[in-house]
Design a protein around this motif. Structure first.
Motif, PDB file in Angstrom:
ATOM      1  N   ALA B 113       0.836  -1.197   0.000  1.00  0.00           N
ATOM      2  CA  ALA B 113       0.000   0.000   0.000  1.00  0.00           C
ATOM      3  C   ALA B 113       0.877   1.255   0.000  1.00  0.00           C
ATOM      4  N   ILE B 114       1.888   1.272   0.866  1.00  0.00           N
ATOM      5  CA  ILE B 114       2.779   2.445   0.908  1.00  0.00           C
ATOM      6  C   ILE B 114       3.463   2.621  -0.445  1.00  0.00           C
ATOM      7  N   ALA B 115       3.930   1.506  -1.030  1.00  0.00           N
ATOM      8  CA  ALA B 115       4.645   1.599  -2.306  1.00  0.00           C
ATOM      9  C   ALA B 115       3.738   2.158  -3.399  1.00  0.00           C
ATOM     10  N   VAL B 116       2.463   1.722  -3.394  1.00  0.00           N
ATOM     11  CA  VAL B 116       1.534   2.235  -4.409  1.00  0.00           C
ATOM     12  C   VAL B 116       1.342   3.731  -4.237  1.00  0.00           C
ATOM     13  N   VAL B 117       1.136   4.150  -2.981  1.00  0.00           N
ATOM     14  CA  VAL B 117       0.891   5.566  -2.723  1.00  0.00           C
ATOM     15  C   VAL B 117       2.091   6.412  -3.151  1.00  0.00           C
ATOM     16  N   LEU B 118       3.291   5.887  -2.960  1.00  0.00           N
ATOM     17  CA  LEU B 118       4.485   6.657  -3.330  1.00  0.00           C
ATOM     18  C   LEU B 118       4.773   6.576  -4.827  1.00  0.00           C
ATOM     19  N   ALA B 119       4.705   5.362  -5.374  1.00  0.00           N
ATOM     20  CA  ALA B 119       5.257   5.153  -6.723  1.00  0.00           C
ATOM     21  C   ALA B 119       4.298   5.564  -7.831  1.00  0.00           C
ATOM     22  N   LEU B 143      19.884   4.586  -7.488  1.00  0.00           N
ATOM     23  CA  LEU B 143      19.477   3.795  -6.323  1.00  0.00           C
ATOM     24  C   LEU B 143      19.037   2.386  -6.705  1.00  0.00           C
ATOM     25  N   ARG B 144      18.443   2.249  -7.900  1.00  0.00           N
ATOM     26  CA  ARG B 144      17.789   0.998  -8.267  1.00  0.00           C
ATOM     27  C   ARG B 144      18.722  -0.212  -8.221  1.00  0.00           C
ATOM     28  N   PRO B 145      19.984  -0.094  -8.699  1.00  0.00           N
ATOM     29  CA  PRO B 145      20.832  -1.296  -8.663  1.00  0.00           C
ATOM     30  C   PRO B 145      21.151  -1.782  -7.258  1.00  0.00           C
ATOM     31  N   ILE B 146      21.021  -0.908  -6.247  1.00  0.00           N
ATOM     32  CA  ILE B 146      21.280  -1.348  -4.869  1.00  0.00           C
ATOM     33  C   ILE B 146      20.069  -2.142  -4.402  1.00  0.00           C
ATOM     34  N   VAL B 173      11.733  -2.422  -2.328  1.00  0.00           N
ATOM     35  CA  VAL B 173      11.737  -3.368  -3.443  1.00  0.00           C
ATOM     36  C   VAL B 173      10.532  -3.124  -4.356  1.00  0.00           C
ATOM     37  N   ALA B 174       9.349  -2.942  -3.739  1.00  0.00           N
ATOM     38  CA  ALA B 174       8.129  -2.805  -4.531  1.00  0.00           C
ATOM     39  C   ALA B 174       8.085  -1.470  -5.274  1.00  0.00           C
ATOM     40  N   PHE B 175       8.701  -0.441  -4.672  1.00  0.00           N
ATOM     41  CA  PHE B 175       8.649   0.910  -5.230  1.00  0.00           C
ATOM     42  C   PHE B 175       9.152   0.952  -6.665  1.00  0.00           C
ATOM     43  N   PHE B 176      10.328   0.369  -6.909  1.00  0.00           N
ATOM     44  CA  PHE B 176      10.939   0.501  -8.232  1.00  0.00           C
ATOM     45  C   PHE B 176      10.138  -0.242  -9.296  1.00  0.00           C
ATOM     46  N   ALA B 177       9.662  -1.444  -8.955  1.00  0.00           N
ATOM     47  CA  ALA B 177       8.868  -2.206  -9.930  1.00  0.00           C
ATOM     48  C   ALA B 177       7.626  -1.413 -10.327  1.00  0.00           C
ATOM     49  N   LEU B 178       6.948  -0.827  -9.324  1.00  0.00           N
ATOM     50  CA  LEU B 178       5.739  -0.065  -9.602  1.00  0.00           C
ATOM     51  C   LEU B 178       6.053   1.210 -10.369  1.00  0.00           C
ATOM     52  N   LEU B 179       7.087   1.915  -9.939  1.00  0.00           N
ATOM     53  CA  LEU B 179       7.410   3.204 -10.552  1.00  0.00           C
ATOM     54  C   LEU B 179       7.741   3.032 -12.036  1.00  0.00           C
TER      55      LEU B 179
END
Lengths: 266, 299
Positions: B113-119, B143-146, B173-179
């Protein structure tokens, strides 16, 4: 020089400046925030991280640890490559095999590599074999699934032609199936290498954490030692940057290899 | 027995495939017919239509496992499936499985939920506005490769052992996939559609809601599935190292106690939850975006 030419030549510079702006501002804010803290703070700062990088890189064991992790990734990846591609060719070319094995593959796929770690420790102890098996397990699934995908899409006419011309089975696989499936396999290899690198850091971290700073070695172990024993956050940040840079290099290397091996695909 | 047309068809198909038996020929209808359904005699139609292949595969797997476990005779390293099953029932009866699974799933839901709201909003901003994209994209790519896992030691120091650490790692982890999927979804919107809406005098918020969002939805849903898969893999690592409860903690806890059947039982729980969630997300994907395939390409 005309105005148009001037603006054209300054455009890439502007783009670079725009790209660098936000990371640079963040670094400056981080440095400024760190310099307001008392001198004996544990909080990392960019300047301290740079200094830590220098000492770790020169005789600090950073290079050795990174190479050890990379060596494990390569070996685990090779195991997964052999297993994943051969099983993938089998499942991709025979509907019967794939129908029987698919449920088992799908049953294991949601099990994260790290969930296998406790079993790997029980079987192999806290050394390289345990880390290797985690890496091979993590890299296996992207390789397998992409090989199946590639092999099942090989043009039937090519296979029939090869068979008509009397090519034996191993030659059909080596000369027809694998080259035709190569784009998929390469994509699988790139993804597999990415997850393998993540998995090795996780495995070394956890082995380090759970065997009392035991015998695992590698970059992940190094990070955990900095956390648990010396509490040196600057060193941890150095390790994180190395993790990112290596991941980026692996990704770029595979993309270059894809272009070299398959120049007909851009 | 009164055979309905569909039932007799299924029976015919079954007979056809049993005739082929162990031969090498493979036909298309073979994939659909329930070859494992055995006797073509008095089986009701609905039973003949069920595909028993997965069951048979798992039965063989269990038999092989049992055989190997008996042969190695090392119950700590490889307990028999029977003992794992017994441990599973014990744990389920004591409520331990529900307890740890609830903790993990709650963390998962909160993080997603947090990742969706941010990304997703950031993805819309970056997808629609080239200037914002030019500023933010380099930072994302730095940042993504880390990997999320690599943040664990630092996050352990900042947050300590508890709920925040696994949630932080999973959000990351979820943020980048969604973004990334949101950005590419927003960019894939046909500019002619936007131009047409604009010509008809549709207001900008309306264009966003009625044109851009629906067109970007398939990519966002695919991003969400990837985010779930990444987060579910990361939670085990995060809980194993930095949480006092949850499924990842449980497997490591029983590993240290050398209670292998319970370790295997909890791994089974992780597999089942991951599998069921993926099935649910696929169903949701078909419901939300019926016009695309699972990879998000319109067909």
């Amino acid at each position: 020089m005309t105005v148009a030419a001037q603006s054209f030549s300054s455009r890439p510079i502007a783009a670079v400046a725009r790209g660098v702006a936000l990371p640079l501002v963040l670094l400056l804010v981080w440095q400024a925030w760190a310099s307001t803290l008392p001198a004996n703070t544990r909080a990392p700062s960019p300047a301290q991280v740079a200094r830590a990088f220098e000492t770790l890189a020169i005789g600090g064991g950073l290079v050795g640890a990174t190479l050890q992790s990379l060596g494990r990734v390569m070996l685990g990846f090779l195991i997964a490559l052999v297993l994943g591609v051969s099983l993938g060719v089998l499942m991709g070319s025979s509907r019967r095999v794939s129908r029987n094995l698919d449920p088992i593959v799908e049953g294991f796929r949601p099990i994260a590599p790290m969930a296998i770690l406790p079993i790997a420790i029980l079987w192999f102890g806290a050394g390289t074999p345990a880390a290797l098996s985690i890496v091979a397990y993590a890299a296996f699934f992207p390789l397998l699934l992409n090989t199946i995908h590639g092999v099942s899409r090989v043009d039937r006419k090519l296979l029939q032609a090869a068979r008509t011309m009397g090519l034996p089975l191993h030659a059909r696989i080596l000369r027809v199936v694998l080259p035709a499936a190569l784009p998929s396999i390469m994509l699988g290899a790139r993804l597999a290498m990415g997850v393998a690198w993540t998995a090795i850091i996780a495995a070394e971290l956890a082995v380090g954490a759970k065997s009392g700073g035991g015998s695992s070695g590698g970059l992940g172990q190094m990070m955990f030692v900095f956390y648990a024993y010396s509490i040196d956050l600057n060193n941890i940040v150095v390790c994180m940057i190395v993790v990112g840079v290596v991941a980026l290099l692996i990704d770029r290397l595979f993309r270059v290899a894809e272009r070299r091996l398959m120049p007909w695909r851009i | 027995m009164s055979a309905t047309p569909s039932a007799s068809a299924a029976l015919k198909m079954d007979q056809a495939t049993t005739d082929v038996g162990g031969g090498a020929a493979q036909t298309g209808d073979r994939a659909r017919s329930g070859r494992g359904a055995a006797s073509p005699g008095g089986v009701p139609g609905w039973l003949a239509r069920i595909d028993f292949t997965p069951l048979r595969s798992f039965a063989i797997l269990l038999l092989v496992w049992q055989g190997v476990a008996v042969w190695t005779a090392s119950p700590i390293q490889l307990p028999t499936p029977l003992r794992v099953g017994a441990a599973f029932l014990d744990l389920a009866a004591e409520g331990e499985i529900t307890e740890h699974a609830l903790v993990s799933v709650t963390r998962l839901v909160v993080s997603l939920a947090i990742a969706v709201v941010l990304a997703v909003p950031l993805g819309f901003l970056m997808g629609l506005n080239r200037k914002i994209d030019a500023f933010v994209d380099p930072l994302i790519e730095l940042l993504r490769p880390i990997s999320g896992i690599a943040w664990i030691p630092l996050a352990l120091f900042i947050f300590g052992i508890g709920d925040v650490l696994p949630v932080f790692i999973m959000v990351y982890v979820a943020f980048f996939a969604l973004l990334l999927n949101t950005i590419s979804g927003v960019r894939s919107v046909d500019p002619k559609l936007i131009a047409a809406a604009r010509t008809m005098g549709v207001a900008r918020p309306m264009i966003l809601a009625k044109v851009v969002a629906p067109a970007a939805l398939p990519a966002i849903v695919v991003g969400f599935r990837l985010a779930f898969a990444g987060a579910w893999a990361a939670i085990v690592a995060a809980e194993l190292i930095g949480a006092p409860n949850g499924l990842g903690f449980a497997i490591e806890w029983y590993r240290e106690l050398l209670m292998s059947p319970k370790v295997f039982a909890f791994i089974l729980v992780i597999a089942v939850i991951g599998y069921v969630c993926d099935l649910g997300l696929r169903a949701l994907q078909r419901r939300l975006t019926p016009w695309v395939d699972e990879a998000g390409h319109s067909s």
